[in-house]
Design a protein around this motif. Structure first.
Motif, mmCIF file in Angstrom:
data_model
loop_
_atom_site.group_PDB
_atom_site.id
_atom_site.type_symbol
_atom_site.label_atom_id
_atom_site.label_comp_id
_atom_site.label_asym_id
_atom_site.label_seq_id
_atom_site.Cartn_x
_atom_site.Cartn_y
_atom_site.Cartn_z
ATOM 1 N N VAL A 21 -74.350 -38.339 -38.154
ATOM 2 C CA VAL A 21 -73.119 -39.104 -38.067
ATOM 3 C C VAL A 21 -73.445 -40.573 -38.266
ATOM 4 O O VAL A 21 -74.221 -41.155 -37.519
ATOM 5 C CB VAL A 21 -72.411 -38.885 -36.716
ATOM 6 N N ASP A 22 -72.875 -41.161 -39.286
ATOM 7 C CA ASP A 22 -73.070 -42.571 -39.571
ATOM 8 C C ASP A 22 -72.455 -43.383 -38.436
ATOM 9 O O ASP A 22 -71.370 -43.058 -37.948
ATOM 10 C CB ASP A 22 -72.388 -42.903 -40.907
ATOM 11 N N MET A 28 -65.320 -45.772 -36.014
ATOM 12 C CA MET A 28 -63.932 -45.523 -36.395
ATOM 13 C C MET A 28 -63.323 -44.441 -35.498
ATOM 14 O O MET A 28 -62.213 -44.581 -35.005
ATOM 15 C CB MET A 28 -63.846 -45.088 -37.854
ATOM 16 N N LYS A 29 -64.067 -43.379 -35.267
ATOM 17 C CA LYS A 29 -63.549 -42.273 -34.448
ATOM 18 C C LYS A 29 -63.375 -42.670 -32.992
ATOM 19 O O LYS A 29 -62.602 -42.046 -32.270
ATOM 20 C CB LYS A 29 -64.476 -41.068 -34.563
ATOM 21 N N ALA A 30 -64.081 -43.708 -32.544
ATOM 22 C CA ALA A 30 -63.989 -44.154 -31.153
ATOM 23 C C ALA A 30 -62.753 -45.001 -30.878
ATOM 24 O O ALA A 30 -62.465 -45.293 -29.725
ATOM 25 C CB ALA A 30 -65.250 -44.927 -30.777
ATOM 26 N N CYS A 39 -58.422 -51.538 -33.775
ATOM 27 C CA CYS A 39 -59.852 -51.783 -33.593
ATOM 28 C C CYS A 39 -60.425 -52.746 -34.627
ATOM 29 O O CYS A 39 -61.387 -52.409 -35.332
ATOM 30 C CB CYS A 39 -60.629 -50.472 -33.612
ATOM 31 N N PRO A 40 -59.895 -53.952 -34.735
ATOM 32 C CA PRO A 40 -60.498 -54.899 -35.681
ATOM 33 C C PRO A 40 -61.944 -55.185 -35.300
ATOM 34 O O PRO A 40 -62.277 -55.268 -34.121
ATOM 35 C CB PRO A 40 -59.631 -56.153 -35.552
#
Length: 152
Positions: A21-22, A28-30, A39-40
């Protein structure tokens, strides 16, 4: 001999099937919400990733979240809800500004000054109704921390 070769093939084969996982995909998923934009993550251009990670950790109290590349040239640091990406000479130009809120600018100033942070401007009451301080990183990026004038 055949057993050794089969064992090596089995281990290599299993290893290559592991899902990697990159760290950017994980970031992003968090993101907690389901908003259209969320999430900026400001990306600060830095001269040396490792040196910047050490400064953010030691002088500003951030934690080093992850790094990417071989050798690493991109990474993430965070403190509380503030997450910054650091990019080693690979995006934009040094001198970015990041503005974030804090509950007690004076308390944060004392902590960062004790840690040896590069204080650009001490806590100052601004005409727009906030108390603000500014901190430089070694690459000329500026972090602006602002909060209420009366923090009690």
């Amino acid at each position: 001999m055949r057993f050794v070769i089969l064992a090596v093939i089995a281990v290599v084969g299993c290893d290559s099937k592991r899902e990697r996982v990159d760290p950017l995909v994980a970031a992003m998923k968090a993101c907690p919400g389901d908003g259209e934009l969320e999430c900026p993550r400001p990306i600060l251009n830095v001269k040396e990733l490792r040196a910047s990670q050490h400064y953010f950790r030691d002088a500003l109290g951030f934690k080093v979240d992850w790094e990417h590349g071989s050798p690493p040239n991109f990474g993430s640091v965070s403190r509380s809800d503030l997450v910054l990406f650091l990019c080693e000479q690979c995006q934009g130009s040094p001198g970015a500004w990041v503005f974030t809120f804090t509950k007690d600018v004076d308390k944060l100033h004392r902590e960062l000054a004790d840690r040896g942070a590069l204080i650009r401007m001490p806590p100052t009451n601004m005409e727009w109704g906030l108390r603000e301080m500014q901190v430089n990183d070694p690459d000329g990026n500026v972090l602006r921390f602002a909060g209420p004038i009366d923090h009690d």
